[in-house]
Motif scaffolding. Structure first.
Motif, short mmCIF file in Angstrom:
data_model
loop_
_atom_site.label_atom_id
_atom_site.label_comp_id
_atom_site.label_asym_id
_atom_site.label_seq_id
_atom_site.Cartn_x
_atom_site.Cartn_y
_atom_site.Cartn_z
N GLU A 51 0.85 -1.18 0.00
CA GLU A 51 0.00 0.00 0.00
C GLU A 51 0.89 1.24 0.00
OE1 GLU A 51 -2.59 1.91 3.47
OE2 GLU A 51 -3.35 -0.03 2.78
N THR A 52 0.56 2.19 -0.85
CA THR A 52 1.33 3.43 -0.88
C THR A 52 0.39 4.61 -0.69
OG1 THR A 52 1.20 3.61 -3.29
CG2 THR A 52 3.13 2.51 -2.39
N GLU A 53 0.92 5.62 -0.04
CA GLU A 53 0.18 6.85 0.21
C GLU A 53 1.01 7.99 -0.33
OE1 GLU A 53 -0.67 9.43 4.13
OE2 GLU A 53 -1.41 7.37 4.21
N GLN A 54 0.37 8.85 -1.12
CA GLN A 54 1.07 9.99 -1.70
C GLN A 54 0.27 11.25 -1.44
OE1 GLN A 54 1.31 9.09 -5.88
NE2 GLN A 54 2.86 7.52 -5.60
N LYS A 55 0.97 12.36 -1.37
CA LYS A 55 0.33 13.66 -1.29
C LYS A 55 0.28 14.19 -2.71
CE LYS A 55 -0.99 17.05 1.50
NZ LYS A 55 -2.28 17.04 2.10
N TYR A 56 -0.90 14.58 -3.16
CA TYR A 56 -1.06 15.18 -4.49
C TYR A 56 -1.68 16.56 -4.26
CZ TYR A 56 -2.24 15.76 -9.42
OH TYR A 56 -2.33 16.23 -10.72
N ASN A 57 -0.85 17.57 -4.31
CA ASN A 57 -1.27 18.93 -3.98
C ASN A 57 -1.92 18.95 -2.60
OD1 ASN A 57 -0.25 19.94 -6.43
ND2 ASN A 57 -2.14 19.40 -7.48
N ASN A 58 -3.23 19.14 -2.54
CA ASN A 58 -3.90 19.28 -1.24
C ASN A 58 -4.76 18.07 -0.86
OD1 ASN A 58 -5.82 19.70 -3.22
ND2 ASN A 58 -6.74 21.48 -2.27
N ILE A 59 -4.54 16.94 -1.52
CA ILE A 59 -5.30 15.72 -1.20
C ILE A 59 -4.34 14.55 -0.96
CG2 ILE A 59 -7.37 16.43 -2.48
CD1 ILE A 59 -6.54 14.52 -4.72
N LYS A 60 -4.87 13.52 -0.33
CA LYS A 60 -4.11 12.31 -0.10
C LYS A 60 -4.58 11.26 -1.11
CE LYS A 60 -3.74 11.04 4.17
NZ LYS A 60 -3.97 10.43 5.51
N VAL A 61 -3.64 10.56 -1.72
CA VAL A 61 -3.96 9.51 -2.69
C VAL A 61 -3.39 8.20 -2.16
CG1 VAL A 61 -3.71 8.71 -5.07
CG2 VAL A 61 -3.87 11.16 -4.59
N ILE A 62 -4.26 7.20 -2.10
CA ILE A 62 -3.88 5.87 -1.63
C ILE A 62 -3.94 4.91 -2.81
CG2 ILE A 62 -4.48 3.95 -0.08
CD1 ILE A 62 -3.76 6.44 1.48
N TYR A 63 -2.90 4.12 -2.98
CA TYR A 63 -2.91 2.99 -3.91
C TYR A 63 -2.91 1.74 -3.04
CZ TYR A 63 -1.75 6.43 -7.46
OH TYR A 63 -1.78 7.51 -8.28
N THR A 64 -3.91 0.90 -3.22
CA THR A 64 -4.05 -0.26 -2.35
C THR A 64 -2.91 -1.24 -2.56
OG1 THR A 64 -5.43 -1.47 -3.94
CG2 THR A 64 -6.57 -0.06 -2.32
#
Length: 147
Positions: free
Chosen positions: A51-64
């Motif tokens: 599982e990866t978590e990234q910051k994309y500008n002002n939101i959080k993006v999770i890839y399962t």
């Protein structure tokens, strides 16, 4: 979402990455207007990654993680944080709506989310305007100099 909105669905025909980026940009703008935390979850179900978590500008993006769907992640998140956050899940999948609602989350359909985004954009445009200033000072000076 990617296949629910016509403009994104068309983009996926050429480039899924372009559609995903476009979607994330739309959601970033929306997040700025609604002033709420936003987490976008994408399936990485068939990928051999954690599982990866990234910051994309002002939101959080999770890839399962591998062998986990976005739906499973969302259900677990809703169950785990239902007493901590007011969670709203955007999905038009009836099964996902039912399951997530039983975990204590609110539901908004893809169509309703798109309509709310469009309404928020309209409100911002009405409040702050979308027209160019009447005076173009550099243009005004330039036209006088060249006469």
């Amino acid at each position: 979402m990617m296949f629910s909105w016509e403009n994104l669905r068309k983009l996926t025909e050429n480039s899924f990455d372009a559609a995903r980026t476009s979607f994330l940009d739309i959601i970033c703008n929306y997040r700025g207007v609604i002033n709420s935390e936003v987490i976008v979850v994408f399936d990485a179900y068939k990928m051999r990654t954690g599982e990866t978590e990234q910051k994309y500008n002002n939101i959080k993006v999770i890839y399962t993680k591998e062998n986990q769907t976005a739906d499973q992640y969302i259900e677990r998140f809703a169950r785990q944080y239902k007493d901590t956050y007011n969670i709203t899940v955007a999905t038009s999948d009836f099964m996902q709506q039912t399951t997530t609602r039983t975990q204590g989350a609110n539901i908004i359909s893809s169509k309703d989310l798109k309509m709310d985004i469009e309404l928020q954009i309209k409100n911002v445009m009405e409040k702050y305007g979308s027209t160019k200033p009447e005076k173009n000072f550099i243009g005004d000076i330039w036209s006088k100099v060249t006469q």
